[in-house]
Design an enzyme around this catalytic site. Structure first.
Site, mmCIF file in Angstrom:
data_model
loop_
_atom_site.group_PDB
_atom_site.id
_atom_site.type_symbol
_atom_site.label_atom_id
_atom_site.label_comp_id
_atom_site.label_asym_id
_atom_site.label_seq_id
_atom_site.Cartn_x
_atom_site.Cartn_y
_atom_site.Cartn_z
ATOM 1 N N TYR A 10 31.616 66.182 -69.444
ATOM 2 C CA TYR A 10 31.157 64.935 -68.821
ATOM 3 C C TYR A 10 29.804 65.080 -68.138
ATOM 4 O O TYR A 10 29.098 64.104 -67.946
ATOM 5 C CB TYR A 10 32.190 64.448 -67.804
ATOM 6 C CG TYR A 10 33.352 63.743 -68.449
ATOM 7 C CD1 TYR A 10 33.330 62.366 -68.643
ATOM 8 C CD2 TYR A 10 34.467 64.443 -68.896
ATOM 9 C CE1 TYR A 10 34.372 61.705 -69.260
ATOM 10 C CE2 TYR A 10 35.521 63.799 -69.515
ATOM 11 C CZ TYR A 10 35.473 62.423 -69.688
ATOM 12 O OH TYR A 10 36.503 61.773 -70.299
ATOM 13 N N THR A 117 30.481 72.376 -59.884
ATOM 14 C CA THR A 117 30.886 72.383 -58.480
ATOM 15 C C THR A 117 31.648 73.669 -58.199
ATOM 16 O O THR A 117 32.611 73.984 -58.905
ATOM 17 C CB THR A 117 31.797 71.180 -58.196
ATOM 18 O OG1 THR A 117 31.110 70.004 -58.603
ATOM 19 C CG2 THR A 117 32.160 71.101 -56.739
ATOM 20 N N LYS A 202 27.633 69.998 -51.971
ATOM 21 C CA LYS A 202 28.380 69.363 -53.055
ATOM 22 C C LYS A 202 29.858 69.191 -52.691
ATOM 23 O O LYS A 202 30.426 68.100 -52.842
ATOM 24 C CB LYS A 202 28.252 70.197 -54.338
ATOM 25 C CG LYS A 202 29.146 69.740 -55.468
ATOM 26 C CD LYS A 202 28.757 68.372 -55.987
ATOM 27 C CE LYS A 202 29.878 67.722 -56.749
ATOM 28 N NZ LYS A 202 29.489 66.511 -57.448
ATOM 29 N N ASN A 206 32.103 65.356 -51.621
ATOM 30 C CA ASN A 206 33.372 64.876 -52.181
ATOM 31 C C ASN A 206 34.493 64.939 -51.138
ATOM 32 O O ASN A 206 35.400 64.115 -51.143
ATOM 33 C CB ASN A 206 33.735 65.674 -53.435
ATOM 34 C CG ASN A 206 32.946 65.168 -54.643
ATOM 35 O OD1 ASN A 206 32.315 64.123 -54.577
ATOM 36 N ND2 ASN A 206 32.983 65.907 -55.732
ATOM 37 N N CYS A 256 37.279 65.801 -59.442
ATOM 38 C CA CYS A 256 36.293 66.158 -58.410
ATOM 39 C C CYS A 256 36.886 66.018 -57.016
ATOM 40 O O CYS A 256 37.083 66.994 -56.315
ATOM 41 C CB CYS A 256 35.070 65.254 -58.541
ATOM 42 S SG CYS A 256 34.350 65.327 -60.184
ATOM 43 N N LYS A 313 40.887 56.098 -62.508
ATOM 44 C CA LYS A 313 40.200 55.008 -61.800
ATOM 45 C C LYS A 313 39.849 53.915 -62.807
ATOM 46 O O LYS A 313 40.003 54.116 -64.013
ATOM 47 C CB LYS A 313 38.983 55.501 -61.041
ATOM 48 C CG LYS A 313 37.857 56.028 -61.890
ATOM 49 C CD LYS A 313 36.733 56.376 -60.950
ATOM 50 C CE LYS A 313 35.431 56.571 -61.658
ATOM 51 N NZ LYS A 313 34.361 56.782 -60.711
ATOM 52 N N ARG A 320 42.636 62.500 -66.138
ATOM 53 C CA ARG A 320 42.810 63.776 -65.436
ATOM 54 C C ARG A 320 43.199 63.576 -63.974
ATOM 55 O O ARG A 320 42.555 62.818 -63.266
ATOM 56 C CB ARG A 320 41.522 64.607 -65.531
ATOM 57 C CG ARG A 320 41.396 65.266 -66.903
ATOM 58 C CD ARG A 320 40.132 66.039 -67.017
ATOM 59 N NE ARG A 320 38.963 65.167 -66.997
ATOM 60 C CZ ARG A 320 37.717 65.613 -67.029
ATOM 61 N NH1 ARG A 320 37.483 66.894 -67.073
ATOM 62 N NH2 ARG A 320 36.716 64.779 -67.027
HETATM 63 N N1 SAJ Z 1 39.541 56.114 -54.555
HETATM 64 C C1 SAJ Z 1 40.350 55.524 -53.588
HETATM 65 N N2 SAJ Z 1 39.754 54.789 -52.609
HETATM 66 C C2 SAJ Z 1 38.405 54.615 -52.547
HETATM 67 C C3 SAJ Z 1 37.601 55.219 -53.536
HETATM 68 C C4 SAJ Z 1 38.193 55.973 -54.519
HETATM 69 O O1 SAJ Z 1 41.581 55.651 -53.603
HETATM 70 O O2 SAJ Z 1 37.936 53.936 -51.643
HETATM 71 C C5 SAJ Z 1 40.163 56.943 -55.609
HETATM 72 C C6 SAJ Z 1 39.905 56.417 -57.010
HETATM 73 O O3 SAJ Z 1 40.862 55.447 -57.370
HETATM 74 C C7 SAJ Z 1 40.029 57.694 -57.828
HETATM 75 C C8 SAJ Z 1 39.496 58.776 -56.880
HETATM 76 O O4 SAJ Z 1 39.513 58.197 -55.597
HETATM 77 O O5 SAJ Z 1 41.374 57.982 -58.135
HETATM 78 C C9 SAJ Z 1 38.124 59.299 -57.176
HETATM 79 O O6 SAJ Z 1 37.267 58.283 -57.635
HETATM 80 P P1 SAJ Z 1 35.765 58.084 -57.143
HETATM 81 O O7 SAJ Z 1 35.230 56.906 -57.840
HETATM 82 O O8 SAJ Z 1 35.722 58.066 -55.678
HETATM 83 O O9 SAJ Z 1 35.014 59.417 -57.534
HETATM 84 P P2 SAJ Z 1 34.854 60.345 -58.856
HETATM 85 O O10 SAJ Z 1 35.854 61.459 -58.745
HETATM 86 O O11 SAJ Z 1 34.857 59.562 -60.101
HETATM 87 O O12 SAJ Z 1 33.369 60.913 -58.622
HETATM 88 C C10 SAJ Z 1 33.080 61.640 -57.426
HETATM 89 C C11 SAJ Z 1 31.803 61.052 -56.775
HETATM 90 N N3 SAJ Z 1 31.621 61.603 -55.443
HETATM 91 C C12 SAJ Z 1 31.340 60.814 -54.368
HETATM 92 O O13 SAJ Z 1 31.255 59.611 -54.438
HETATM 93 C C13 SAJ Z 1 31.118 61.517 -53.075
HETATM 94 C C14 SAJ Z 1 30.595 61.381 -57.649
HETATM 95 O O14 SAJ Z 1 29.383 60.959 -57.029
HETATM 96 C C15 SAJ Z 1 30.534 62.886 -57.912
HETATM 97 O O15 SAJ Z 1 29.426 63.248 -58.720
HETATM 98 C C16 SAJ Z 1 31.805 63.265 -58.659
HETATM 99 O O16 SAJ Z 1 32.908 63.008 -57.779
HETATM 100 C C17 SAJ Z 1 31.719 64.740 -59.029
HETATM 101 O O17 SAJ Z 1 31.436 65.044 -60.192
HETATM 102 O O18 SAJ Z 1 31.858 65.611 -58.144
#
Ligand code: SAJ
Length: 416
Positions: A10, A117, A202, A206, A256, A313, A320
């Protein structure tokens, strides 16, 4: 400039394509022949908006090609997975073997960049001892560092270009060279620092999100007991100029946010208390949602539940670490028949197939993931197929009026 990208997942694949579209000559390396063969045809095996078109373009231009083994290049970018083991420790085997793999191809003046990461200390403690085997003087003949990605799946191409990023070198010259390499396509600011700081940033980014979501999830449980609607409360709290509470939900998935905080806990188990508790709080959400659902099904013989959305999401095909898969597993263990429907999961007919099949004879419709397409659902038609018309929203996505108007009973996570 020639760039060798190790790991075409990815992150690695979009990064390779971006360098290629900025004019570099790029070889993308992966151990999986299926990925390499697809790449050479200009195709990809993952789903990401705009990526296939970009890959096809740069492959046709001869700027990007696949290979099973590394080659000599000016810069090497390692973008391999860093999963966690069952006991929540970082599994660094892919980073170690990718670093070993490039050693024979390293030449004076090369730069090696870790994108994956990783726990703090990975570049110094794991990579440098391996890279020393090249015989090159580290920091003077071979430049090394960490430059983590920050892109969000679904927006990868846009965010790769426009987000700022960190260039953390083992010395200032390494940071400078890393920044210059990314400047070829990054429009966001590039901030130079040392390697350990970059590694920490990093995982801290997260972890910030994980801790904030855990707070929202804890508030959701509190609100359920107090007769308050958590979604309305959070919305109102966030009108405060310095408050930004995240959204509660059925848990945190993906590779992540549900993983990286453990990299801090692993290194500092006694100190990382809030981080550890937040991980456990978020991991507890599928079981919490399951117990709410079981309470709603009380009294129904041989209950059947239909779950809408199983990815980690919305609007992606990635399952995953999806909390919805955990939820389904718990419900099945408790004797509930679960039928799932997710239009994004096209490779599993029992999930991606048919909403009608999934809704037939059901006692409760659960919204697990808020894919945009679910806004257009006809609750009237779905309800007509069900045994009991109950609807439970884990995301506050469908209005109560829309489902109640179709004769459903409406329930919402984080409210009573
Ligand atoms: N989620 C919640 N509540 C929220 C936001 C998200 O329950 O308010 C859940 C989502 O449903 C999902 C999970 O969190 O299951 C993660 O989703 P996400 O959209 O927050 O993040 P990722 O895992 O797709 O991507 C994250 C991002 N990190 C941050 O926003 C700090 C992205 O910028 C990173 O590059 C990525 O991790 C990574 O590769 O580390």
């Amino acid at each position: 400039m020639k760039i060798c990208v190790i790991g075409l997942g990815y992150i690695g694949l979009p990064t390779a394509a971006m360098f290629a579209s900025a004019g570099a000559s790029v070889v993308g390396v992966d151990r999986n022949p299926r990925i390499v063969e697809a790449l050479d045809r200009g195709e990809i095996i993952i789903e990401e908006k705009g990526l296939e078109e970009l890959v096809d373009q740069v492959v046709q231009k001869g700027k990007l090609r696949g290979s099973l083994t590394p080659e000599e290049a000016d810069a090497f970018i390692i973008a391999v997975p860093t999963p966690i083991t069952a006991d929540k420790k970082a599994d660094m085997a892919y980073v170690a073997s990718a670093t070993e793999d490039i050693v024979p191809y390293l030449r004076t003046g090369n730069t090696v960049i870790l994108e994956s990461t990783s726990p703090v200390g990975t570049v110094d403690g794991l990579m440098l001892p391996i890279l020393e085997k090249s015989g090159l003087k580290i920091g003077a003949e071979l430049y090394v560092g960490h430059s983590p990605e920050r892109v969000i799946p679904g927006q990868i191409l846009n965010e790769l270009v426009n987000n700022s990023r960190i260039a953390g070198g083992i010395n200032p010259e390494s940071s400078h060279r890393i920044a210059e390499i990314y400047k070829t396509f990054v429009r966001g600011e590039i901030y130079k620092t040392d390697t350990r700081t970059a590694e920490l940033c990093k995982v801290a980014e997260n972890t910030f999100r994980d801790v904030n979501i855990a707070f929202a999830n804890e508030l959701a449980k509190i609100c359920e007991s107090m007769g308050v609607n958590v979604w309305e409360a959070i919305d109102l709290c966030n009108k405060h100029p310095r408050v930004n509470i995240h959204q509660p939900g059925p848990g945190v998935g993906g590779h992540c946010i549900a993983v990286d905080p453990w990299f801090i806990v692993e290194k500092q188990p006694d100190t990382a208390q809030i981080i550890n508790l937040s991980r456990h709080t978020n991991d507890s959400m599928p079981a919490h949602v399951a117990s709410e659902i079981l309470a709603l099904l009380d009294g129904i013989k041989d209950p059947v539940v239909t779950v809408l959305g199983v990815t980690y999401k919305p609007n992606v095909d990635d399952m995953r670490e999806s909390p919805i898969l955990h939820l389904i597993h718990i419900l099945r263990e408790r004797g509930v028949r679960v039928q799932a429907f997710d239009p994004y999961v096209t490779d599993k007919p029992e999930i991606g197939g048919d909403l009608e099949e999934a809704a037939k004879g059901s006692d409760l419709l659960v919204l697990g993931v808020h894919h945009d397409v679910f806004k257009d659902l006809s609750f009237k038609e779905v309800g007509a197929l069900m045994r009991h018309k109950n609807f439970y929203d884990t995301r506050n996505f469908i209005s109560a009026a829309a489902v109640e108007g179709a004769g459903f009973r409406y329930y919402l996570l984080g409210s009573k």
